[in-house]
Design an enzyme around this catalytic site. Structure first.
Site, PDB file in Angstrom:
ATOM      1  CB  CYS A 161      56.761  -7.869   4.051  1.00 17.49           C
ATOM      2  SG  CYS A 161      55.236  -8.087   4.617  1.00 17.49           S
TER       3      CYS A 161
ATOM      4  CG  HIS B 263      56.938  -8.842   0.084  1.00 20.20           C
ATOM      5  ND1 HIS B 263      56.917 -10.090   0.610  1.00 20.20           N
ATOM      6  CD2 HIS B 263      56.042  -8.106   0.721  1.00 20.20           C
ATOM      7  CE1 HIS B 263      55.896 -10.025   1.683  1.00 20.20           C
ATOM      8  NE2 HIS B 263      55.300  -8.780   1.411  1.00 20.20           N
TER       9      HIS B 263
ATOM     10  CG  ASN C  99      52.134 -10.935   2.046  1.00 20.54           C
ATOM     11  OD1 ASN C  99      53.102 -11.331   2.528  1.00 20.54           O
ATOM     12  ND2 ASN C  99      51.777  -9.984   1.621  1.00 20.54           N
TER      13      ASN C  99
HETATM   14  C1  LIG Z   1      43.754  -5.935  -0.722  1.00 26.34           C
HETATM   15  C2  LIG Z   1      43.529  -5.485  -2.237  1.00 26.34           C
HETATM   16  C3  LIG Z   1      43.846  -6.614  -3.147  1.00 26.34           C
HETATM   17  C4  LIG Z   1      42.078  -4.966  -2.334  1.00 26.34           C
HETATM   18  O1  LIG Z   1      41.850  -4.573  -3.808  1.00 26.34           O
HETATM   19  P1  LIG Z   1      41.322  -3.297  -3.846  1.00 26.34           P
HETATM   20  O2  LIG Z   1      41.061  -3.029  -5.441  1.00 26.34           O
HETATM   21  O3  LIG Z   1      41.979  -2.032  -3.260  1.00 26.34           O
HETATM   22  O4  LIG Z   1      39.816  -3.283  -3.108  1.00 26.34           O
HETATM   23  P2  LIG Z   1      39.040  -2.106  -2.449  1.00 26.34           P
HETATM   24  O5  LIG Z   1      38.893  -2.311  -0.904  1.00 26.34           O
HETATM   25  O6  LIG Z   1      39.280  -0.791  -3.145  1.00 26.34           O
HETATM   26  O7  LIG Z   1      37.542  -2.699  -3.033  1.00 26.34           O
HETATM   27  C5  LIG Z   1      37.292  -2.694  -4.431  1.00 26.34           C
HETATM   28  C6  LIG Z   1      36.009  -3.436  -4.681  1.00 26.34           C
HETATM   29  O8  LIG Z   1      36.209  -4.668  -4.469  1.00 26.34           O
HETATM   30  C7  LIG Z   1      35.354  -5.389  -3.440  1.00 26.34           C
HETATM   31  N1  LIG Z   1      35.961  -5.974  -2.385  1.00 26.34           N
HETATM   32  C8  LIG Z   1      37.090  -5.995  -1.560  1.00 26.34           C
HETATM   33  N2  LIG Z   1      37.357  -7.144  -1.133  1.00 26.34           N
HETATM   34  C9  LIG Z   1      36.904  -8.033  -1.613  1.00 26.34           C
HETATM   35  C10 LIG Z   1      37.209  -9.586  -1.841  1.00 26.34           C
HETATM   36  N3  LIG Z   1      37.814 -10.223  -0.848  1.00 26.34           N
HETATM   37  N4  LIG Z   1      36.466 -10.272  -2.610  1.00 26.34           N
HETATM   38  C11 LIG Z   1      35.628  -9.650  -3.788  1.00 26.34           C
HETATM   39  N5  LIG Z   1      35.415  -8.343  -3.613  1.00 26.34           N
HETATM   40  C12 LIG Z   1      36.161  -7.804  -2.642  1.00 26.34           C
HETATM   41  C13 LIG Z   1      34.986  -4.157  -2.486  1.00 26.34           C
HETATM   42  O9  LIG Z   1      33.697  -4.264  -1.893  1.00 26.34           O
HETATM   43  C14 LIG Z   1      34.801  -3.013  -3.503  1.00 26.34           C
HETATM   44  O10 LIG Z   1      33.795  -3.190  -4.295  1.00 26.34           O
HETATM   45  P3  LIG Z   1      32.852  -1.977  -4.929  1.00 26.34           P
HETATM   46  O11 LIG Z   1      33.763  -1.350  -5.971  1.00 26.34           O
HETATM   47  O12 LIG Z   1      31.369  -2.636  -5.435  1.00 26.34           O
HETATM   48  O13 LIG Z   1      32.681  -1.087  -3.800  1.00 26.34           O
HETATM   49  C15 LIG Z   1      44.610  -4.345  -2.619  1.00 26.34           C
HETATM   50  O14 LIG Z   1      44.147  -3.090  -2.068  1.00 26.34           O
HETATM   51  C16 LIG Z   1      45.809  -4.529  -2.323  1.00 26.34           C
HETATM   52  O15 LIG Z   1      46.319  -5.651  -2.922  1.00 26.34           O
HETATM   53  N6  LIG Z   1      46.708  -3.806  -1.598  1.00 26.34           N
HETATM   54  C17 LIG Z   1      48.148  -4.212  -1.200  1.00 26.34           C
HETATM   55  C18 LIG Z   1      47.751  -5.310  -0.234  1.00 26.34           C
HETATM   56  C19 LIG Z   1      49.302  -5.936  -0.007  1.00 26.34           C
HETATM   57  O16 LIG Z   1      49.995  -6.193  -1.069  1.00 26.34           O
HETATM   58  N7  LIG Z   1      49.647  -6.213   1.158  1.00 26.34           N
HETATM   59  C20 LIG Z   1      50.852  -6.745   1.539  1.00 26.34           C
HETATM   60  C21 LIG Z   1      51.948  -5.758   1.886  1.00 26.34           C
HETATM   61  S1  LIG Z   1      53.196  -6.519   2.599  1.00 26.34           S
END
Ligand SMILES: CC(C)(COP(=O)(O)OP(=O)(O)OC[C@H]1O[C@@H](n2cnc3c(N)ncnc32)[C@H](O)[C@@H]1OP(=O)(O)O)[C@@H](O)C(=O)NCCC(=O)NCCS
Length: 343
Positions: free
Chosen positions: A124, A268, A299
């Site tokens: 990215c 980004h 993304n």
């Molecule tokens: C991927 C992302 C959106 C996940 O969000 P998060 O809040 O970290 O999610 P978590 O993995 O901690 O999960 C939180 C809860 O959501 C749930 N969950 C995870 N993925 C899910 C989905 N696709 N849909 C619904 N619920 C989901 C989990 O089961 C968890 O539930 P719980 O609290 O009951 O255990 C977030 O981490 C993120 O945006 N990270 C950066 C990613 C990014 O930008 N990458 C590109 C970089 S170039």
């Protein structure tokens, strides 16, 4: 007798982006379609990532084809011919043929003559890395005009059963022409890497491992699963929010520009919440328009900044000649930020 002296290459005093262009695949994938693959909800995806739909490329929309389309628009806007291009840099992590570089096919199809053409893998941050190289080439005298492309078909590397990535990635291409300028148009590129975190976003397995396993199981079963992108979402999120605002500030400082002087902030398009956190950390005035192309594009890694730049210019949110802060960050981990004058 004096020692023979090498005649140095001489380039332009300054460089700038002269044209930008994008290509968005025809097929739109709304969140509703993602819900066929993973257990989630439209509300969850929108609130956690800001994404409501993304584009996925069809069979004809190859990495090369999308690039040629985007580059054609950038070349037209720059008002040059393909034959004047003296370098083609393609940033991508999703061209699945390792060699030759897809840049050579793109250069050939565009009619760039014998211009040097090569691919870079900087995820990215790829567009920012390419921009830094192009700026150096133009000012160093090794090229007059350089075509920088960020292009991805991340759908090919997406595991649609993975809840943490299936909704994030999209496909597309963005291109820019960098050329000579009488005034500075690209500030110092602040770029870097942190390889100690190389595992937080990566392909699940190397191609050789994947194919060895496929041989072992005659191409069936889980072991033969095609390598996909895997990501530790929270680790990436924290790193992006804490570390990248500092890098963005360094780019502003190096260019001698304050946040108030910006005409656009084009980060980004990783995640809308990361963008919002960076706006706060940078104390960006509300008057500065911010790229939010992720809502309809997802993304698209290396393509996201030029695609978002094109959209802001086309919609009139930003204008030619405005100063924009760009910052890319992702798998490696790698990053690149700079202040640029919009074409
Ligand atoms: C991927 C992302 C959106 C996940 O969000 P998060 O809040 O970290 O999610 P978590 O993995 O901690 O999960 C939180 C809860 O959501 C749930 N969950 C995870 N993925 C899910 C989905 N696709 N849909 C619904 N619920 C989901 C989990 O089961 C968890 O539930 P719980 O609290 O009951 O255990 C977030 O981490 C993120 O945006 N990270 C950066 C990613 C990014 O930008 N990458 C590109 C970089 S170039």
């Amino acid at each position: 007798m004096t020692a023979p002296q090498i005649k140095p290459a001489t380039g332009a005093a300054f460089s700038r982006i002269l044209g930008v262009g994008g290509y968005r695949p025809v097929r739109v994938i709304p969140n509703a379609e993602v819900l066929d693959w993973i257990e989630s909800s439209d509300e969850w995806i929108r609130s956690r990532s800001g994404i409501s739909e993304r584009r996925w490329a069809g069979p004809e929309e190859s990495v090369a084809e999308m690039s040629v389309q985007a580059a054609g628009k950038a070349i037209a806007q720059a008002g040059i011919t393909a034959g004047q291009i003296g370098g083609v840099i393609v940033a991508t992590v999703s061209h699945l043929k390792q060699t030759p570089a897809v840049a050579t096919e793109i250069a050939d199809r565009l009619g760039c003559g014998t211009a040097p053409a090569f691919d870079i893998s900087a995820a990215c941050a790829g567009f920012g890395y390419g921009l830094g190289l192009a700026d150096g080439m133009v000012r160093g005298g090794s090229a007059e005009y350089v075509l920088v492309i960020g292009v991805e078909r991340l759908s090919d590397l997406t595991d649609t059963s993975d809840r943490s990535t299936a909704f994030i990635f999209g496909d597309g291409a963005g291109a820019a022409i960098v050329g000579p300028s009488d005034t500075p148009g690209i500030g110092k590129v602040i770029w870097g890497s942190d390889g100690s975190q190389r595992d937080v976003i990566s392909q699940t397995q190397a191609w050789d491992t994947a194919f060895a396993k496929e041989d072992a199981v005659n191409g069936v079963g889980d072991e033969a699963k095609w390598p996909a992108l895997r990501m530790e979402g929270q680790t990436v999120f924290r790193w992006a929010v804490w570390e990248m605002a500092k890098v963005a500030q360094q780019a502003l400082d190096a260019a001698g520009i304050t946040a108030e002087q910006l005409g656009a902030f084009i980060p980004h398009q990783a995640n809308m919440r990361i963008t919002d956190a960076m706006i706060k950390a940078l104390k960006l005035p509300e008057s500065v328009p911010v790229a939010r192309d992720i809502a309809e594009t997802g993304n698209t890694s290396a393509a996201s900044i030029p695609l978002a730049m094109e959209r802001m210019l086309e919609s009139g949110e930003a204008r030619s000649g405005d100063l924009a802060l760009i910052i890319g960050f992702g798998a490696g981990l790698v990053y690149a930020a700079a202040v640029v004058t919009l074409p």
